[in-house]
Design an enzyme around this catalytic site. Sequence first.
Site, PDB file in Angstrom:
ATOM      1  N   GLY A   1       0.840  -1.197   0.000  1.00 34.64           N
ATOM      2  CA  GLY A   1       0.000   0.000   0.000  1.00 34.64           C
ATOM      3  C   GLY A   1       0.872   1.243   0.000  1.00 34.64           C
ATOM      4  O   GLY A   1       1.048   1.920  -1.009  1.00 34.64           O
ATOM      5  N   ARG A   2       1.484   1.483   1.167  1.00 36.47           N
ATOM      6  CA  ARG A   2       2.256   2.716   1.370  1.00 36.47           C
ATOM      7  C   ARG A   2       3.324   2.957   0.307  1.00 36.47           C
ATOM      8  O   ARG A   2       3.494   4.067  -0.180  1.00 36.47           O
ATOM      9  CB  ARG A   2       2.918   2.617   2.747  1.00 36.47           C
ATOM     10  CG  ARG A   2       3.589   3.879   3.206  1.00 36.47           C
ATOM     11  CD  ARG A   2       4.351   3.644   4.511  1.00 36.47           C
ATOM     12  NE  ARG A   2       3.683   2.831   5.472  1.00 36.47           N
ATOM     13  CZ  ARG A   2       2.972   3.296   6.505  1.00 36.47           C
ATOM     14  NH1 ARG A   2       2.864   4.586   6.697  1.00 36.47           N
ATOM     15  NH2 ARG A   2       2.385   2.456   7.340  1.00 36.47           N
TER      16      ARG A   2
ATOM     17  N   TYR B   1       0.184   7.967  15.674  1.00 39.08           N
ATOM     18  CA  TYR B   1       1.408   7.146  15.754  1.00 39.08           C
ATOM     19  C   TYR B   1       2.651   7.975  16.049  1.00 39.08           C
ATOM     20  O   TYR B   1       3.766   7.479  15.873  1.00 39.08           O
ATOM     21  CB  TYR B   1       1.676   6.417  14.427  1.00 39.08           C
ATOM     22  CG  TYR B   1       0.494   5.784  13.764  1.00 39.08           C
ATOM     23  CD1 TYR B   1      -0.148   4.677  14.325  1.00 39.08           C
ATOM     24  CD2 TYR B   1       0.025   6.264  12.544  1.00 39.08           C
ATOM     25  CE1 TYR B   1      -1.218   4.089  13.692  1.00 39.08           C
ATOM     26  CE2 TYR B   1      -1.048   5.674  11.905  1.00 39.08           C
ATOM     27  CZ  TYR B   1      -1.667   4.590  12.483  1.00 39.08           C
ATOM     28  OH  TYR B   1      -2.725   4.012  11.846  1.00 39.08           O
TER      29      TYR B   1
ATOM     30  N   CYS C   1      -9.827  21.038  18.824  1.00 35.77           N
ATOM     31  CA  CYS C   1      -9.754  21.305  20.260  1.00 35.77           C
ATOM     32  C   CYS C   1      -9.226  20.085  21.023  1.00 35.77           C
ATOM     33  O   CYS C   1      -9.958  19.471  21.802  1.00 35.77           O
ATOM     34  CB  CYS C   1     -11.128  21.696  20.758  1.00 35.77           C
ATOM     35  SG  CYS C   1     -11.753  23.081  19.829  1.00 35.77           S
TER      36      CYS C   1
ATOM     37  N   TYR D   1      -2.529   6.536   3.741  1.00 34.47           N
ATOM     38  CA  TYR D   1      -3.145   6.659   5.073  1.00 34.47           C
ATOM     39  C   TYR D   1      -3.305   8.122   5.489  1.00 34.47           C
ATOM     40  O   TYR D   1      -3.251   8.450   6.667  1.00 34.47           O
ATOM     41  CB  TYR D   1      -2.342   5.868   6.115  1.00 34.47           C
ATOM     42  CG  TYR D   1      -2.128   4.421   5.713  1.00 34.47           C
ATOM     43  CD1 TYR D   1      -3.203   3.528   5.684  1.00 34.47           C
ATOM     44  CD2 TYR D   1      -0.878   3.951   5.307  1.00 34.47           C
ATOM     45  CE1 TYR D   1      -3.028   2.214   5.271  1.00 34.47           C
ATOM     46  CE2 TYR D   1      -0.695   2.644   4.896  1.00 34.47           C
ATOM     47  CZ  TYR D   1      -1.776   1.778   4.879  1.00 34.47           C
ATOM     48  OH  TYR D   1      -1.610   0.477   4.468  1.00 34.47           O
TER      49      TYR D   1
END
Length: 421
Positions: free
Chosen positions: A282-283, A323, A349, A378
């Site tokens: 994916g990445r 992360y 906030c 992502y």
Amino acid sequence: MSVPGPFEYRGDALHCEGVPLAKIAADVGTPVYVYSHAELERAYKAFDAALEGIPHRVCYAVKANSSLGVLAVLAKLGAGADIVSAGELFRWQKAGGDPAKVVFSGVGKTDDEMKTALAAGIGCFNVESAEELEVLDRVARSVGKRAKIALRVNPDVDPETHPYISTGLKQNKFGVAMSEAPGLLRGAAKLAGLEISGVDFHIGSQLIKTAPFTDSIARLVALVEELAAAGIKLDHVDIGGGLGIDYGKGDVVPSPAEYGVAVRTALAPLMKLGVTLYTEPGRVIVGAAGALVTQVLFRKRNEAKHFTIVDAAMNDLMRPALYQAFHPMKPVTRPERPTITTDVVGPICETGDFLARDRELPELDRGELLWIGAAGAYGATMASNYNTRPRAPEVLVRGNSYTVIRARETYEHLIAGERIG
Ligand code: LLP
């Protein structure tokens, strides 16, 4: 720090391919995700080429970036897809993707999702538990089909990545223990609704070493040989995704070519068995192709810190908050100027709403644009509407022009489907 990927300064202005990011921001507004078509193609082809010489299928992990415009580029290049929901299958098919090249991963598929995937004729279900085997058999027989399956095993190898994106340890919820696999597959072979096709693993994401892959493959090879000796012949093995990318933090990440060499060497003993290799990257396909462009709203300094408050927030790019992920940042114009140490934060906030902490950055004025790189994976897919913030638009650049592949959400989009009492 170098700017990874297809974003580079021409003169003083940061461009994506031939288009100034300032032009996109002026036309479309901020925050905005910008992707490079050329980089998507380059990254896919590089990964595919790295596995040349062994029969293989690249099943792009749709969760990394599931915009139709991005999926369509990859589908056109011949990619398959790794999906984790019927929603992702819907997107893949809408983008022109071939359902026969789909593998369906995930620990919690619903009966309806199984039916939808069977009706679409997907390539394989990556099954993650004994109970899922039983249910999939029943569902497949109820619709008069046989489901092709791979059993996901958990090789119990430490991928040495962030604990939230580590999946191949025995304390994780994914897959079945290696030792249980032969028994489960022998049982599955007797079920009329199932056809055994392979075994698979996925040990984690943003891996920056090849050893966890090769250690896991060694265990998989032993399992496949044991299965072959017991008369269970497989036609593929699936080693998941997980290859990391350079986030500009100084990590040395294996290139797809290095990964390819390591994988090929580790898999060599299986080649005589005639198995095809499936992968689920994916990445590494979409990460470097994308950036989030945001605008500075305010600056302020308190007793402890300097803050750069921008119009993108954790709802747009969740990785830093979730992360503690590092994303490279650059001013969209005039990179050469004095720097300050600042926290780049959004309007949400929550103290956790930061995009960078204690970052050395050229001091930016109100209204200036900031490039947040390596955000193609992502980023948009994990965006939410928290604080009733419409999700950012997505733009695909190709050469000197661009297309808005997803419009900015409106307030009306946000309340569609709601009613008062
Ligand atoms: N296959 C399976 C079964 C997966 O669960 C994943 C990712 C992939 C393939 C693709 O992994 P990749 O090649 O992209 O590393 N949101 C986190 C990443 C979560 C990954 C979840 N599974 C992040 O932003 O770092």
